[in-house]
Design a protein around this motif. Sequence first.
Motif, short mmCIF file in Angstrom:
data_model
loop_
_atom_site.label_atom_id
_atom_site.label_comp_id
_atom_site.label_asym_id
_atom_site.label_seq_id
_atom_site.Cartn_x
_atom_site.Cartn_y
_atom_site.Cartn_z
N LYS A 140 0.84 -1.19 0.00
CA LYS A 140 0.00 0.00 0.00
C LYS A 140 0.88 1.25 0.00
CE LYS A 140 -4.11 -1.77 2.38
NZ LYS A 140 -5.08 -1.50 3.48
N HIS A 141 0.38 2.31 -0.59
CA HIS A 141 1.10 3.58 -0.54
C HIS A 141 0.79 4.27 0.78
CE1 HIS A 141 1.44 2.72 -4.83
NE2 HIS A 141 2.51 3.51 -4.80
N VAL A 142 1.77 4.93 1.31
CA VAL A 142 1.65 5.48 2.65
C VAL A 142 0.45 6.43 2.77
CG1 VAL A 142 3.23 7.41 2.19
CG2 VAL A 142 2.98 6.56 4.53
N ALA A 143 0.14 7.16 1.68
CA ALA A 143 -0.97 8.12 1.75
C ALA A 143 -2.34 7.45 1.74
CB ALA A 143 -0.87 9.10 0.59
N THR A 144 -2.38 6.14 1.46
CA THR A 144 -3.68 5.46 1.41
C THR A 144 -4.07 4.86 2.75
OG1 THR A 144 -2.74 3.31 0.75
CG2 THR A 144 -3.26 4.89 -1.01
N ILE A 145 -3.18 4.92 3.75
CA ILE A 145 -3.50 4.38 5.07
C ILE A 145 -4.46 5.35 5.76
CG2 ILE A 145 -2.61 3.59 7.29
CD1 ILE A 145 -1.74 1.92 4.87
N ARG A 146 -5.59 4.84 6.19
CA ARG A 146 -6.63 5.65 6.82
C ARG A 146 -6.71 5.36 8.32
NH1 ARG A 146 -6.16 8.40 2.92
NH2 ARG A 146 -7.51 8.39 1.08
N ARG A 147 -7.38 6.25 9.02
CA ARG A 147 -7.57 6.07 10.46
C ARG A 147 -8.22 4.73 10.77
NH1 ARG A 147 -11.10 10.59 13.04
NH2 ARG A 147 -9.43 11.81 12.09
N ARG A 148 -9.17 4.33 9.91
CA ARG A 148 -9.87 3.06 10.13
C ARG A 148 -8.89 1.88 10.08
NH1 ARG A 148 -13.60 1.68 12.99
NH2 ARG A 148 -12.26 -0.07 13.50
N ASP A 149 -7.89 1.97 9.20
CA ASP A 149 -6.88 0.89 9.11
C ASP A 149 -6.12 0.75 10.42
OD1 ASP A 149 -7.46 0.43 6.36
OD2 ASP A 149 -6.20 2.14 5.81
N ILE A 150 -5.79 1.88 11.02
CA ILE A 150 -5.02 1.87 12.27
C ILE A 150 -5.87 1.32 13.41
CG2 ILE A 150 -3.81 3.31 13.95
CD1 ILE A 150 -3.19 5.20 11.54
N VAL A 151 -7.11 1.77 13.49
CA VAL A 151 -8.00 1.29 14.56
C VAL A 151 -8.23 -0.20 14.43
CG1 VAL A 151 -10.34 1.45 15.49
CG2 VAL A 151 -9.13 3.54 14.85
#
Length: 427
Positions: A140-151
């Motif tokens: 994945k590209h770093v800019a595509t990581i969303r808050r939902r992914d982290i949670v």
Amino acid sequence: MTKVKSAFTAKGIESITATDKRQEIPDPSLRGFYLIVQPLPGGAKSWAVRYRGKPKYTIGAVGAWALKDARKEAGRIMRAYDEGRDPRAEKRELLSDDNLIENVLAQFVKRHVKRKNRDSTAQAQQRYIDKELVPRWKGKHVATIRRRDIVTMLDDVVESGRPQAAVRLLALTRKFFNWAVGTGWLDASPCVGVPVPAPLVKRKRVLSDSELRLVWKGAEAIGWPFGPMVQLLMLTGQRREEVAAASWSEFDLTGTEPFWTIPAGRAKNGNEQQVALAPTAVSILTNLPKVLGQGDFILSTNGDTSISGYSRGKRRLDEAMMEIAGSEAEESGYDPKEVKLEPFTLHDLRRTLATRLGDLGVAPHTVEAILNHARVGVASHYNHARYEKEKREALLRWERHIKKIISARPDSNVVSFSKISLRDGGE
């Protein structure tokens, strides 16, 4: 062609249906912001920007971009055009392989983790990156990581029974994305607003004499290389990484007062530490097998790197302790099925040494010196005493106590079979 008279709404977008022709539907509330509907049979919907004669800029699919996020992105794109920048070129750069999450994390390790932390901390953070972040987000590209992914990631770690690991993982992830913002990889961190997944718990676990005896016996049972490491942790009270990554060049075992010098670069507080070695510790060290290789580590299976696999080693230790406790209980007339063991971590051995030295009458400043804790307040400026004599006397006293409890009979007053769960041991 469908026309919309008022601002886009999520419900309104959902109600728009595809036809046999491609549709570009403008948002009346934001000039230049469009909904694109592909013709049947596909009928895919996406967001786009057409602004002041510039080429069309596709934001992304409706399923991947919520309306509010797409509208916000459209505003950003229009500002870029107003400032004379080319958002399409920026997007191509952003989506290059250099911006893959694994590559940006590699830069983070090289330019921040290894430069800003002592070796043991850097190694711990590298393990979290290798075991949690890269496997989950690779490609994945770093800019595509969303808050939902982290949670979602943190929830998975908590549900696996590791809430404190989730807390540490959030701290590292937040540090990474803040670094990415500060170094220009990102405009904003997706960690903003992510709640702490679990309360941070300060452990207070102190092992009893009977538990220390089982730990020692279990370490003997599992043997090289994890067993000797555990015994050295018990005898010296130093940190796990300091023991596991120790090199032979740090030891002087030839004199009448043998010692181990932990260099400043490997000590948590950055201060060199001299550790007095009791005879039992010297015996363990001199009987360690020498592994051929280029490295100088006292605990190594290949000669080139220090040992790892702590979780696996801890499980083996737990199983050995349980087997010994069960056998001794049966010999003493107890039901081995009734014997349980309280969970503990390797770091609890350090806390146990500190607490028990206090019980044995060792002065607090000597205990702190043995632990190599950073001094605070006036002491940090004016008191530079190392208390080497007091440290040696204290660790010799501790060795005598350890020898006494490991030689005690399992049915004596020293050892009792109180109900104690060997759950996840951890670190």
